[in-house]
Design a protein around this motif. Structure first.
Motif, PDB file in Angstrom:
ATOM      1  N   ALA A 233       0.848  -1.204   0.000  1.00 21.06           N
ATOM      2  CA  ALA A 233       0.000   0.000   0.000  1.00 21.06           C
ATOM      3  C   ALA A 233       0.882   1.252   0.000  1.00 21.06           C
ATOM      4  O   ALA A 233       1.876   1.323   0.708  1.00 21.06           O
ATOM      5  N   THR A 234       0.463   2.228  -0.790  1.00 19.03           N
ATOM      6  CA  THR A 234       1.198   3.492  -0.847  1.00 19.03           C
ATOM      7  C   THR A 234       0.376   4.649  -0.298  1.00 19.03           C
ATOM      8  O   THR A 234       0.861   5.776  -0.232  1.00 19.03           O
ATOM      9  N   ARG A 235      -0.878   4.356   0.084  1.00 20.82           N
ATOM     10  CA  ARG A 235      -1.765   5.398   0.615  1.00 20.82           C
ATOM     11  C   ARG A 235      -2.405   4.919   1.910  1.00 20.82           C
ATOM     12  O   ARG A 235      -2.681   3.737   2.074  1.00 20.82           O
ATOM     13  N   CYS A 236      -2.657   5.871   2.805  1.00 21.34           N
ATOM     14  CA  CYS A 236      -3.372   5.556   4.027  1.00 21.34           C
ATOM     15  C   CYS A 236      -4.832   5.232   3.668  1.00 21.34           C
ATOM     16  O   CYS A 236      -5.252   5.452   2.525  1.00 21.34           O
ATOM     17  N   VAL A 237      -5.588   4.747   4.610  1.00 23.86           N
ATOM     18  CA  VAL A 237      -6.973   4.358   4.339  1.00 23.86           C
ATOM     19  C   VAL A 237      -7.798   5.548   3.846  1.00 23.86           C
ATOM     20  O   VAL A 237      -8.517   5.427   2.846  1.00 23.86           O
ATOM     21  N   ALA A 238      -7.675   6.697   4.488  1.00 23.70           N
ATOM     22  CA  ALA A 238      -8.471   7.866   4.100  1.00 23.70           C
ATOM     23  C   ALA A 238      -8.154   8.291   2.674  1.00 23.70           C
ATOM     24  O   ALA A 238      -9.073   8.554   1.880  1.00 23.70           O
ATOM     25  N   CYS A 239      -6.892   8.352   2.305  1.00 23.25           N
ATOM     26  CA  CYS A 239      -6.518   8.767   0.953  1.00 23.25           C
ATOM     27  C   CYS A 239      -6.920   7.716  -0.080  1.00 23.25           C
ATOM     28  O   CYS A 239      -7.336   8.057  -1.187  1.00 23.25           O
ATOM     29  N   ALA A 240      -6.814   6.447   0.287  1.00 28.42           N
ATOM     30  CA  ALA A 240      -7.225   5.377  -0.620  1.00 28.42           C
ATOM     31  C   ALA A 240      -8.737   5.418  -0.860  1.00 28.42           C
ATOM     32  O   ALA A 240      -9.200   5.214  -1.984  1.00 28.42           O
ATOM     33  N   GLU A 241      -9.502   5.713   0.200  1.00 24.86           N
ATOM     34  CA  GLU A 241     -10.965   5.814   0.047  1.00 24.86           C
ATOM     35  C   GLU A 241     -11.337   6.989  -0.846  1.00 24.86           C
ATOM     36  O   GLU A 241     -12.250   6.882  -1.662  1.00 24.86           O
ATOM     37  N   ARG A 242     -10.641   8.091  -0.708  1.00 19.14           N
ATOM     38  CA  ARG A 242     -10.928   9.252  -1.554  1.00 19.14           C
ATOM     39  C   ARG A 242     -10.646   8.940  -3.009  1.00 19.14           C
ATOM     40  O   ARG A 242     -11.316   9.414  -3.908  1.00 19.14           O
ATOM     41  N   ARG A 243      -9.650   8.114  -3.243  1.00 17.73           N
ATOM     42  CA  ARG A 243      -9.273   7.736  -4.614  1.00 17.73           C
ATOM     43  C   ARG A 243     -10.227   6.677  -5.158  1.00 17.73           C
ATOM     44  O   ARG A 243     -10.304   6.450  -6.351  1.00 17.73           O
TER      45      ARG A 243
END
Length: 117
Positions: free
Chosen positions: A105-115
């Motif tokens: 994973a390269t993104r935290c959960v919040a950033c991944a959800e936004r994406r």
């Protein structure tokens, strides 16, 4: 995984994927050889999948394994650069549970959800 060096686990996964890709390459070669056999009439065999279906299954597995292998390479490069476990968007630490489930994973959960993923 952020508290310890993730490289060993990532290298182990890379080795597993390399072995899987080698097996899939061998399977694909076998299917190609079977397809080249002019007497093979698998399209009318009620007992199993067709050679074309098997070839498609192998290719789908190969694409998936190759994509994951590339993700592992990126994660190893991030570990070498000291950025493993840090969100590439917001710069916060990626939770250990996320890295345990998805070590590349390269993104935290919040950033991944936004994406969207």
């Amino acid at each position: 995984m952020t508290g310890s060096d993730p490289r060993a686990a990532l290298r182990a996964r890379a080795a597993e994927l390399d072995a899987l890709l080698a097996r899939l390459d061998a399977d694909e070669s076998a299917v190609r050889a079977d397809r080249a056999d002019a007497t093979a009439d698998d399209e009318h065999d009620p007992e199993g999948s067709t050679l074309s279906g098997e070839w498609q299954r192998i290719e789908a597995l190969r694409r998936s394994a190759a994509l994951e292998r590339a993700d592992v390479d990126v994660a190893l490069a991030r570990a070498d650069a000291g950025t493993y476990g840090i969100c590439e968007v917001c710069g916060r630490e990626i939770p250990a549970a996320r890295l345990e489930a998805r070590p590349f994973a390269t993104r935290c959960v919040a950033c991944a959800e936004r994406r969207g993923g």
